[in-house]
Enzyme design. Structure first.
Site, PDB file in Angstrom:
ATOM      1  N   SER A 123     -11.849 -66.397  -7.460  1.00  0.00           N
ATOM      2  CA  SER A 123     -12.408 -67.571  -6.509  1.00  0.00           C
ATOM      3  C   SER A 123     -13.621 -67.177  -5.965  1.00  0.00           C
ATOM      4  CB  SER A 123     -11.363 -67.998  -5.688  1.00  0.00           C
ATOM      5  OG  SER A 123     -11.415 -67.485  -4.524  1.00  0.00           O
ATOM      6  N   LYS A 124     -14.452 -68.018  -5.500  1.00  0.00           N
ATOM      7  CA  LYS A 124     -15.655 -67.920  -5.077  1.00  0.00           C
ATOM      8  C   LYS A 124     -15.719 -67.105  -3.765  1.00  0.00           C
ATOM      9  CE  LYS A 124     -16.701 -72.216  -2.838  1.00  0.00           C
ATOM     10  NZ  LYS A 124     -17.370 -73.297  -2.706  1.00  0.00           N
ATOM     11  N   ARG A 125     -14.396 -67.175  -3.201  1.00  0.00           N
ATOM     12  CA  ARG A 125     -14.093 -66.465  -1.611  1.00  0.00           C
ATOM     13  C   ARG A 125     -13.813 -65.022  -2.061  1.00  0.00           C
ATOM     14  NH1 ARG A 125     -16.060 -69.621   1.522  1.00  0.00           N
ATOM     15  NH2 ARG A 125     -15.667 -71.677   1.234  1.00  0.00           N
TER      16      ARG A 125
END
Ligand code: GLU
Length: 518
Positions: free
Chosen positions: A272-274
């Site tokens: 994920s982008k996190r």
């Protein structure tokens, strides 16, 4: 055998693939991989690569996202043959500019009884959904419920017209056939079967008059004569619906290939982008600033990765050539790539391996290529434009450091001492290398070096080694403090090469400086 049959088939068909991102934010590296696999497949088969922007979801539209997508593809080296900014006979390539087209086709489905108007309000549907939940049941808008709901299947033509005329909001739903076995085929996953009763009567046209992804996607793939739909695994659950839509229109289906997910480096789930910030690596091709939160997401480009390294990293996420070869240029990938060899299971992303690819690609570059990339950094750090002599010097610096460098910026990190005398000395190294008699030894070394006229690595090595042997002292006792004086730490390439590069005057100056400071 399968590969052979596939090749024959591919040769006889006009290959047209599309990358169809929605401009809902920056393009995640998984998205770029989808684009890349489409591109490799197209190039390998003399096909056409199309960029279509799927922007019918107005609520999720993000300013600047389309620009970001195009810039990222350009940086990565994925060339578009047809698309929003390119010529092509199948445009427009932005879905928001194709509204009339979708109107025409939805009308066709309505006329054939394959789709219907539904007037249920979101509140009404919510209420029904809750009632089902309370009974530990799941509500589905399909053959089991549609005859009891507020839609045109249960109204007369006049009633429907009246509702529409009076401005009542409606959506248009697809009428999923009852109890039908849908046989699916995927190049990567093989054959699958799904019963149509597990599907919802999906909304094809929203109340704002815009099509949903499903309708627009199928209509466009058909009209743009897409031969192969290569996309992420997250779209696999939509495949049965897409099959039914093709059948409803009476159109021939393209081939489908659903690429495996890219998984987190540790733990379970999709990257994920996190995860970027969490594990310290970029998740996006280029830096992206989230205008709402002000957050900045790191990009491969800004971190110093070469586009060819990024491409290589992506290519081996879910695919491998079946040999030991791992380092590929784009052209080499085009030759080696084989869609039938893409894995079904998710590909774990390994940030260390990503760096390894970058290191390998840096080793592949010539000294002059690296020089060109390094000069701007050098100028910024030293505040001066290098002249011809400086450039020759820097060529040598690059050659000495190349093996240890992963990024171009490492030439400065690892080789600052080639340009500036160390201002500080590594404390731990100092403790290790500087003993009671070291200053005396260094003074002797200074004398010895002063007398070497031919200040070349080979010569210095010979003279210094001879002296060390005669004095019967350990090599490290001399070389370590010497390295500390010249480099500031105990790291770096061959010390005699460093001495030749710095020149006698500078070498002596640095040793004397440490004698005073130690
Ligand atoms: N617009 C979809 C996306 O953003 C495209 C899916 C497809 O390729 O069919 O991923």
């Amino acid at each position: 055998m399968l590969t052979f049959v596939w090749k024959i088939f591919a040769m006889t068909k006009n290959i047209r693939v599309r990358f169809a991102p929605s401009p809902t934010g920056p393009l995640h590296m998984g998205g770029v991989r989808t684009a890349l696999f489409n591109y490799l497949f197209a190039r390998k088969n003399n096909g056409t690569m199309i960029l279509r922007i799927e922007d019918t979801d107005q609520n999720r539209f993000v300013d600047g996202a389309e620009e970001y997508i195009k810039k990222s593809l350009a940086w990565t080296g994925i060339k578009i043959d047809e698309g929003v900014d390119n010529k092509g006979n199948f445009g427009p390539y932005r879905q928001s500019e194709r509204k009339e087209i979708y109107q025409k086709y939805i009308q066709q489905l309505l006329d054939n009884g394959k789709a219907y108007y539904a007037f249920d309000t979101p509140d009404e549907l919510d209420k029904i959904r809750k009632e089902y939940e309370n009974r530990k049941d799941v509500f589905m808008y399909n053959s089991t419920t549609r005859n009891r709901l507020n839609n045109s299947l249960n109204l007369t033509k006049q009633e429907v017209e009246k509702k529409i005329k009076s401005g009542e909001k409606y959506v248009i739903r697809f009428k999923i056939p009852e109890n039908k076995i849908i046989k699916l085929k995927d190049i990567i996953r093989g054959e699958m079967e799904v019963n149509s009763n597990t599907l919802d009567d999906k909304v094809l046209m929203k109340s704002d008059g815009l099509p949903t992804y499903h309708l627009a996607n199928i209509v466009d793939d058909h009209l743009m004569e897409i031969s192969h739909v290569i996309r992420g695994e997250e779209w696999l659950p939509s495949l049965p619906l897409h099959y039914l839509l093709y059948d409803a229109f009476g159109w021939q289906k393209p081939e489908f290939a659903h690429l495996p997910l890219i998984l987190k480096p540790v733990g379970k789930g999709k990257l994920s982008k996190r995860d970027g910030a969490k594990f310290g690596f970029p998740v996006f091709p280029m830096e992206w600033k989230d205008e709402n939160s002000g957050e900045i997401y790191a990009g491969y480009k800004e971190e110093g990765y070469f586009p060819e390294s990024f491409v290589n990293i992506l290519a081996l996420l879910g695919w491998n050539p079946g040999t030991d070869k791992e380092v590929f240029s784009m052209n080499e990938l085009i030759v080696a790539f084989d869609l039938t060899k893409v894995n079904k299971s998710g590909a774990k992303f390994d940030p260390e391996k990503a760096k390894w690819f970058q290191h390998q690609h840096l080793q592949r570059k010539s000294t002059d290529e690296l020089l060109e990339l390094f000069v701007p950094i050098l100028e910024e750090k030293t505040g001066k434009k290098p002249n011809t002599k400086d450039l020759d010097y820097t060529r040598k610096v690059i050659e000495l450091l190349k093996e240890r460098a992963t990024f171009v910026k490492d030439f400065w990190e690892l080789g600052q001492f080639f340009y500036q005398a160390p201002e500080t000395y590594d404390k731990k190294a100092m403790k290790k290398a500087w003993k009671e008699n070291t200053a005396e030894l260094m003074k002797e070394v200074v004398k010895l070096l002063e007398n070497i006229n031919d200040f070349e690595a080979k010569n210095i090595k010979e003279k210094l080694s001879e002296w060390i042997n005669n004095r019967e002292i350990g090599f490290g006792k001399v070389m370590q403090p010497l390295r500390l004086a010249l480099v500031g730490s105990l790291k770096g390439p061959d010390l005699f090469e460093i001495m030749e590069m710095l020149g006698k005057t500078e070498v002596l100056k640095r040793i004397e400086r440490l004698i005073i400071n130690a």
